[in-house]
Scaffold this motif. Structure first.
Motif, mmCIF file in Angstrom:
data_model
loop_
_atom_site.group_PDB
_atom_site.id
_atom_site.type_symbol
_atom_site.label_atom_id
_atom_site.label_comp_id
_atom_site.label_asym_id
_atom_site.label_seq_id
_atom_site.Cartn_x
_atom_site.Cartn_y
_atom_site.Cartn_z
ATOM 1 N N HIS B 37 24.204 12.741 79.600
ATOM 2 C CA HIS B 37 23.020 13.010 80.971
ATOM 3 C C HIS B 37 23.391 13.625 82.308
ATOM 4 O O HIS B 37 24.445 13.299 82.749
ATOM 5 C CB HIS B 37 22.286 11.781 81.117
ATOM 6 C CG HIS B 37 20.835 12.044 81.829
ATOM 7 N ND1 HIS B 37 20.821 12.192 82.957
ATOM 8 C CD2 HIS B 37 19.589 11.506 81.149
ATOM 9 C CE1 HIS B 37 19.507 12.144 83.200
ATOM 10 N NE2 HIS B 37 18.856 11.906 82.252
ATOM 11 N N ASN B 39 22.430 13.868 84.973
ATOM 12 C CA ASN B 39 22.502 13.040 86.123
ATOM 13 C C ASN B 39 23.090 11.763 86.119
ATOM 14 O O ASN B 39 23.275 10.683 86.908
ATOM 15 C CB ASN B 39 21.013 12.899 86.837
ATOM 16 C CG ASN B 39 20.374 14.200 87.363
ATOM 17 O OD1 ASN B 39 21.227 14.937 87.757
ATOM 18 N ND2 ASN B 39 18.964 14.234 87.197
ATOM 19 N N TYR B 43 23.638 8.427 88.490
ATOM 20 C CA TYR B 43 22.954 7.112 88.209
ATOM 21 C C TYR B 43 24.028 6.134 88.029
ATOM 22 O O TYR B 43 23.530 4.890 88.352
ATOM 23 C CB TYR B 43 22.178 7.274 87.207
ATOM 24 C CG TYR B 43 20.872 8.521 87.283
ATOM 25 C CD1 TYR B 43 20.740 8.569 88.372
ATOM 26 C CD2 TYR B 43 20.393 8.768 86.099
ATOM 27 C CE1 TYR B 43 19.587 9.500 88.586
ATOM 28 C CE2 TYR B 43 19.108 9.717 86.219
ATOM 29 C CZ TYR B 43 18.891 10.385 87.409
ATOM 30 O OH TYR B 43 17.950 11.038 87.757
ATOM 31 N N ILE B 50 19.853 3.271 92.411
ATOM 32 C CA ILE B 50 19.866 4.969 92.620
ATOM 33 C C ILE B 50 18.973 5.419 93.566
ATOM 34 O O ILE B 50 19.228 6.433 94.020
ATOM 35 C CB ILE B 50 19.578 5.307 91.385
ATOM 36 C CG1 ILE B 50 18.086 4.985 90.710
ATOM 37 C CG2 ILE B 50 20.604 5.033 90.185
ATOM 38 C CD1 ILE B 50 17.523 5.547 89.761
ATOM 39 N N LYS B 60 22.579 16.802 94.930
ATOM 40 C CA LYS B 60 23.194 17.077 93.642
ATOM 41 C C LYS B 60 22.291 16.962 92.321
ATOM 42 O O LYS B 60 22.758 17.329 91.293
ATOM 43 C CB LYS B 60 24.590 16.476 93.381
ATOM 44 C CG LYS B 60 25.638 16.982 94.284
ATOM 45 C CD LYS B 60 26.929 16.041 94.050
ATOM 46 C CE LYS B 60 28.114 16.467 95.315
ATOM 47 N NZ LYS B 60 29.034 15.461 95.252
ATOM 48 N N LEU B 61 21.272 16.198 92.509
ATOM 49 C CA LEU B 61 20.367 15.835 91.594
ATOM 50 C C LEU B 61 19.929 17.124 90.658
ATOM 51 O O LEU B 61 19.415 18.007 91.427
ATOM 52 C CB LEU B 61 19.238 15.189 91.950
ATOM 53 C CG LEU B 61 19.371 13.687 92.226
ATOM 54 C CD1 LEU B 61 18.236 13.036 92.902
ATOM 55 C CD2 LEU B 61 19.653 12.909 90.904
ATOM 56 N N LYS B 62 19.900 16.977 89.320
ATOM 57 C CA LYS B 62 19.384 18.181 88.548
ATOM 58 C C LYS B 62 17.926 17.803 87.946
ATOM 59 O O LYS B 62 17.621 16.718 87.855
ATOM 60 C CB LYS B 62 20.271 18.240 87.114
ATOM 61 C CG LYS B 62 21.722 18.647 87.498
ATOM 62 C CD LYS B 62 21.983 20.030 88.149
ATOM 63 C CE LYS B 62 23.489 20.187 88.428
ATOM 64 N NZ LYS B 62 23.686 21.473 88.885
ATOM 65 N N ALA B 63 17.367 18.959 87.669
ATOM 66 C CA ALA B 63 15.607 18.787 87.683
ATOM 67 C C ALA B 63 15.665 18.487 86.043
ATOM 68 O O ALA B 63 14.523 17.811 85.553
ATOM 69 C CB ALA B 63 14.940 20.195 87.886
ATOM 70 N N VAL B 64 16.724 18.557 85.279
ATOM 71 C CA VAL B 64 16.583 18.429 83.832
ATOM 72 C C VAL B 64 17.316 17.416 83.310
ATOM 73 O O VAL B 64 18.649 17.209 84.004
ATOM 74 C CB VAL B 64 16.894 19.489 82.985
ATOM 75 C CG1 VAL B 64 15.789 20.780 83.287
ATOM 76 C CG2 VAL B 64 18.211 20.141 83.321
ATOM 77 N N GLY B 65 17.031 16.690 82.314
ATOM 78 C CA GLY B 65 17.631 15.284 81.933
ATOM 79 C C GLY B 65 19.105 15.723 81.160
ATOM 80 O O GLY B 65 19.973 15.063 81.683
ATOM 81 N N VAL B 66 18.700 16.441 80.038
ATOM 82 C CA VAL B 66 19.839 16.513 79.298
ATOM 83 C C VAL B 66 20.071 18.002 79.038
ATOM 84 O O VAL B 66 19.124 18.794 78.661
ATOM 85 C CB VAL B 66 19.502 15.817 77.951
ATOM 86 C CG1 VAL B 66 20.779 16.163 77.098
ATOM 87 C CG2 VAL B 66 19.505 14.364 78.204
ATOM 88 N N SER B 67 21.145 18.727 79.506
ATOM 89 C CA SER B 67 21.377 19.991 78.872
ATOM 90 C C SER B 67 21.968 20.050 77.530
ATOM 91 O O SER B 67 23.161 19.282 77.557
ATOM 92 C CB SER B 67 22.138 20.709 79.797
ATOM 93 O OG SER B 67 21.327 21.081 80.753
ATOM 94 N N GLU B 71 22.128 24.869 75.972
ATOM 95 C CA GLU B 71 21.276 25.441 77.139
ATOM 96 C C GLU B 71 22.448 25.575 78.181
ATOM 97 O O GLU B 71 22.254 26.253 78.889
ATOM 98 C CB GLU B 71 20.425 24.236 77.523
ATOM 99 C CG GLU B 71 19.151 24.297 76.733
ATOM 100 C CD GLU B 71 18.616 22.925 76.641
ATOM 101 O OE1 GLU B 71 17.358 23.094 76.112
ATOM 102 O OE2 GLU B 71 18.925 21.796 76.790
ATOM 103 N N ARG B 499 16.172 22.842 71.277
ATOM 104 C CA ARG B 499 17.292 22.513 72.023
ATOM 105 C C ARG B 499 18.555 23.197 71.804
ATOM 106 O O ARG B 499 19.421 23.285 72.517
ATOM 107 C CB ARG B 499 17.313 20.955 72.214
ATOM 108 C CG ARG B 499 16.210 20.203 72.628
ATOM 109 C CD ARG B 499 15.834 20.441 73.968
ATOM 110 N NE ARG B 499 16.863 20.262 74.987
ATOM 111 C CZ ARG B 499 17.306 18.884 75.268
ATOM 112 N NH1 ARG B 499 16.599 17.973 74.931
ATOM 113 N NH2 ARG B 499 18.537 18.972 75.936
ATOM 114 N N LYS B 500 18.362 23.634 70.574
ATOM 115 C CA LYS B 500 19.776 23.986 70.063
ATOM 116 C C LYS B 500 19.887 25.552 69.359
ATOM 117 O O LYS B 500 20.967 25.954 69.082
ATOM 118 C CB LYS B 500 20.182 23.329 68.649
ATOM 119 C CG LYS B 500 20.308 21.859 68.947
ATOM 120 C CD LYS B 500 20.538 20.969 67.708
ATOM 121 C CE LYS B 500 20.511 19.409 68.103
ATOM 122 N NZ LYS B 500 20.364 18.551 66.971
#
Lengths: 176, 700
Positions: B37, B39, B43, B50, B60-67, B71, B499-500
């Motif tokens: 993940h 972030n 976390y 958190i 540093k928080l990212k907007a997306v959960g999983v790259s 991606e 995603r892939k």
């Protein structure tokens, strides 16, 4: 020979796409959004009239943020007030919410939201980039490296009788 | 039943596609692995709360959960096409990014292996056994594609050429960023058709010492014996790296037959021997680099007819000093000084050919100012001045006006505005060059790009130019020499299927005017250059990428046609006006990586090239006869085992599995017959790293 090669390629691509289609696209991490919302609460001061009772966050539109905000509400308080998260479908349900969160799908309602919250101590947070230009107090945005940031409209927030700390302003892209 | 070459190719190609397809299906049947993940590290704080993270952590928080792995690749920032790095999907050029992971997995022997898998890229023979690059059907060898190695212009100053084949060590490369279109608005007169930006590992990347040894064996002889050594160190704000490579190889073990029927055995006389040293030093905002690059080519094919074997040498030195001055958060000023000293195409001569020994220097001063007016507006302006000097060291040989030395001055200014809006990014830029001999060139460009969720598009219009080089000026005829000018329209659309995987399609239209052409002047008996007519190509490129924890598949197809474009006699094919000499109209590449285990990877690749045309003989009048050469399929397989013991990796591969005839064709009709390339080669690559904080393979 060329025809066979082209057919092979087409079959290959078609099957690849079909087999892959079960996978969902990259999703937003709404927990990160909720952490930011909590920090907005920390670094913005509401008038005395809003410091009594529950601290209401209204979310308009069906969005996964609601679940994350409820998780926030379960573990944290807003300057001593219990946080209540309400998912609303109509602007008539805004009531005395301290925060109104406009999910991406409801961005077109910004004009009505501003009309409804005029002179009311409600912080309008929009998920879609660019809505601070249209009068929202804060909107989220994503940088090229996927870092989550926010834009802030100081004038709009203060117009709702809210005070913003310099710490929050220093973190924001400020709309002038 | 007789099996024709066409039947064999179809069969083999089908089987390889099926293999790749099975590689693709298998991972869906396997148990999915957890993906980190984005972030997660934030976390998993010790505080456990958190919501109370610090301001620094919040930022540093990212907007997306999983790259996903894909991606991470397609969203990684690329700086080659714009002064300010942008993601590949929003970069204002048609770009290709090749990672260290892909290079290692493919078992690439040299840059030709890597670039051959890039859409639109191809290779041809120039003269004297030198192989140059073609792009989108166009011969780009002489000063039309800029090759950068850690920011240094590798193109030699006399003709603008770059030399491929066992030259730059691929074992030291961290990533390659490629513009498959014009880059003159940023880089000037060597970047008319494209830019290849090679970035090697810095001290932090190496963080220790490593060695790579490669041995390859063809049917009749060894193919290569190369050794690469690297050392690197980073402590605090100091970063130091030193890398060297040395080797010897053969262009081919086949027989070259010229258009007159003469021949020679390339197994004896086709050595291509590199020696390279690359030193980088960085402390805070100051950095410097020194590169020594020697490349020797043994051949006997000369300009057309076979002659006595001889060495052609390309010796270069590069030096750069750079300082990055940051004034606040918004303003960055980068002054840079570069020096390069080159002795290219150096030959001793014989009874037929004169010796060639000219020393060329380029002194460059460059100032780049970048100002981030706001998050949505970046402005870059700058200037560049360079002085080219050359000296003819051959007794009795002179430049024009009986001079032994020449000196030219070029001044340039450039500007770029990058505006980012919610619905579109707009990039407007231009560069103006003024040369004291051939005058000025103004090359504006405009680009519209945007990534909207899974979809992205690019609409690009660029002007570009090819700067006449020292020898172009020296050998110009009475018509005088002007810069060659090109305009390119490009459109790209991409869609992330999931995603892939992602699919990308682009269309291009290239028009070049005042093309600089070499010819032999029968009146004077001398080599000469002049500007003639116009030429160009139009076409399209398609890419499909799948990437996941099991590996990846890169599939691409490129097509060009010369129909509807101006024709230049030297490039054209009389019997087929839609194609140009040397380069296939259709090309498809498949590059697969399959992680069989965490340590063992299987890496097949296939390249299909349609019919080509080449000058193979002459008629009774002495004119070249253009012949159609059949389509070819090249297939490679590389097996790689990492960390046999800690730090030790071994790879074995077989290249050109079906032993297809590799032939480098001269893309202009100057009576040089196709030059044979490597036959089937078995190679082993052994690398050992000492003192590394070794990352797990697959997460590079």
């Amino acid at each position: 020979m060329k025809r066979k090669i082209v057919l092979n390629l087409i079959c290959f691509l078609f099957l690849s796409v079909v087999l892959n289609s079960r996978v969902h696209a990259q999703e937003k991490d709404y927990r990160a959004y909720s952490i930011y919302v909590y920090n907005f609460i920390k670094y913005i001061e509401w008038p005395e009239s809003s410091k009594e009772g529950e601290f209401v966050i209204a979310v308009i539109g069906d969005s996964p943020i609601t679940k994350e905000l409820r998780a926030l509400a379960a573990s944290k308080k807003a300057n001593g007030q219990t946080i209540l998260v309400r998912n609303i479908v109509s602007l008539t349900e805004i009531g005395n919410a301290q925060i109104l969160y406009i999910s991406t799908g409801k961005s077109s309602l910004i004009k009505d939201v501003l009309e409804k919250t005029k002179n009311v101590p409600t912080l309008v947070i929009a998920e879609r980039e660019g809505l601070v230009k249209k009068g929202a107090g804060i909107n989220f945005l994503t940088l090229d490296d996927e870092t989550l940031k926010f834009e802030l409209n100081k004038k709009a927030i203060e117009g709702h009788n809210l005070r913003i700390s310099q710490t929050l302003i220093s973190l924001a892209f400020v709309e002038k | 039943m007789t099996i024709t070459p066409e039947m064999r190719n179809t069969y083999l190609f089908s089987r390889l596609l099926l293999t790749a397809f099975l590689c693709f299906v298998f991972p869906f049947l396997s148990i999915a692995q957890d993906t980190l993940h984005t972030n997660d590290s934030l976390y998993k704080m010790e505080t456990a709360d958190i919501y109370e993270m610090s301001i620094e952590q919040l930022q540093k928080l990212k907007a997306v959960g999983v790259s996903s792995d894909l991606e991470k690749l397609i969203n990684s920032l690329i700086g080659v096409a714009s002064k300010k790095p942008l993601s590949g999907r929003e970069s204002p050029s048609i770009v290709t990014l090749i990672t260290q992971e892909e290079i290692k997995n493919s078992g690439a022997r040299d840059l030709i292996d890597i670039l051959n898998l890039v859409p639109g890229m191809d290779f041809g023979v120039d003269v004297e056994g030198v192989i140059g690059i073609g792009l989108r059907g166009n011969w780009a060898h002489e000063g039309k594609v800029l090759l950068l190695l850690d920011g240094q212009e590798m193109n030699e100053v006399l003709f603008g050429t770059t030399q491929f084949g066992n030259h730059i060590s691929v074992d030291q490369i961290k990533r390659i960023e490629i513009i498959r279109g014009p880059g003159s608005a940023i880089y000037g007169g060597y970047a008319e058709y494209g830019v290849i930006n090679i970035i090697t590992r810095n001290g932090e990347d190496i963080n220790g010492i490593s060695a790579v040894a490669t041995y390859g064996q063809m049917q009749k002889s060894f193919a290569r014996r190369n050794l690469s050594l690297s050392g690197g160190y980073k402590k605090g704000e100091l970063d130091f790296s030193i890398a060297g490579s040395i080797g010897e190889a053969k262009r081919s073990d086949q027989v070259y037959t010229d258009v007159y029927g003469g021949s020679y055995d390339m197994n004896k006389f086709s050595a291509i021997n590199p020696a390279n040293l690359n030193v980088g030093f960085k402390f805070r905002n100051f950095s410097t680099r020194f590169i020594l690059d020697n490349y020797a080519v043994r051949s006997a094919d000369g300009y057309d007819a076979v002659r006595e074997p001889y060495w052609g040498k390309f010796n270069s030195k590069f030096c750069e000093i750079k300082y990055e001055l940051k004034l606040g958060k918004k303003l960055t000023i980068i002054p840079k000084i570069n020096y390069k000293n080159q002795i290219p195409w150096n030959t001793e001569g014989d009874s037929i050919t004169d010796p060639y020994y000219k020393i060329a220097d380029r002194y460059t001063g460059n100032l780049n100012v970048s100002y981030n007016y706001s998050r949505k507006l970046n402005i870059t302006i700058g200037g560049e001045v360079f002085n080219d000097r050359a000296e003819d060291r051959v007794e009795g040989s002179y430049y024009a006006d009986s001079a032994k030395k020449v000196s030219y001055l070029n001044e340039a200014v450039f500007a770029q505005a990058l505006m980012k809006f919610r619905l579109i990014n707009i990039i407007v830029g231009a560069r103006f060059d003024n040369h004291n001999i051939y005058g000025s060139s103004f090359v504006p460009r405009v680009g519209l790009t945007k990534k909207i969720d899974k979809f992205h598009f690019k609409v690009l219009y660029s002007n570009a130019f090819r700067a006449p080089t020292i020898e172009n000026i020296n050998l110009t005829d009475s018509t005088g020499m002007k810069p060659e000018r090109t305009s390119v329209i490009e459109f790209e659309a991409g869609y992330q299927l999931n995603r892939k995987s992602i699919v990308t399609v682009n269309l291009f239209d290239i028009t070049t005017r005042g093309t600089i052409i070499y010819y032999f002047d029968n009146n004077t008996g001398m080599d000469a250059y002049h500007n003639v007519g116009s030429n160009g190509t139009r076409g399209g490129e398609f890419e499909y990428k799948i990437k996941d924890h099991w590996g990846y598949i890169n599939l691409n197809y490129s097509f060009y046609t010369a129909s509807g474009k101006g024709k230049i006699e030297d490039y054209e094919v009389p019997q087929n006006k839609s194609v140009l000499l040397a380069f296939s109209a259709h090309k498809a590449n498949l590059n697969v990586n399959f992680n069989y285990t965490r340590h063992f990877t299987i890496n097949p690749s296939v390249s299909f090239q349609s019919d080509r045309y080449a000058c193979t003989s002459i008629d009774t009048m002495g004119n070249g006869i253009i012949e159609k050469l059949p389509a070819v399929v090249y297939a490679n397989l590389f097996l790689r085992y990492v960390n046999i013991v800690k730090g030790l990796d071994v790879g074995v591969g077989v290249y050109n599995i079906f032993n297809e005839r590799v032939r480098y064709i001269q893309p202009y009709n100057s009576l040089h017959a196709p030059l044979p390339g490597l036959s089937r080669e078995f190679a082993i690559k052994v690398s050992y790293s000492f003192g590394f904080k070794k990352k797990e393979e697959g997460t590079e």
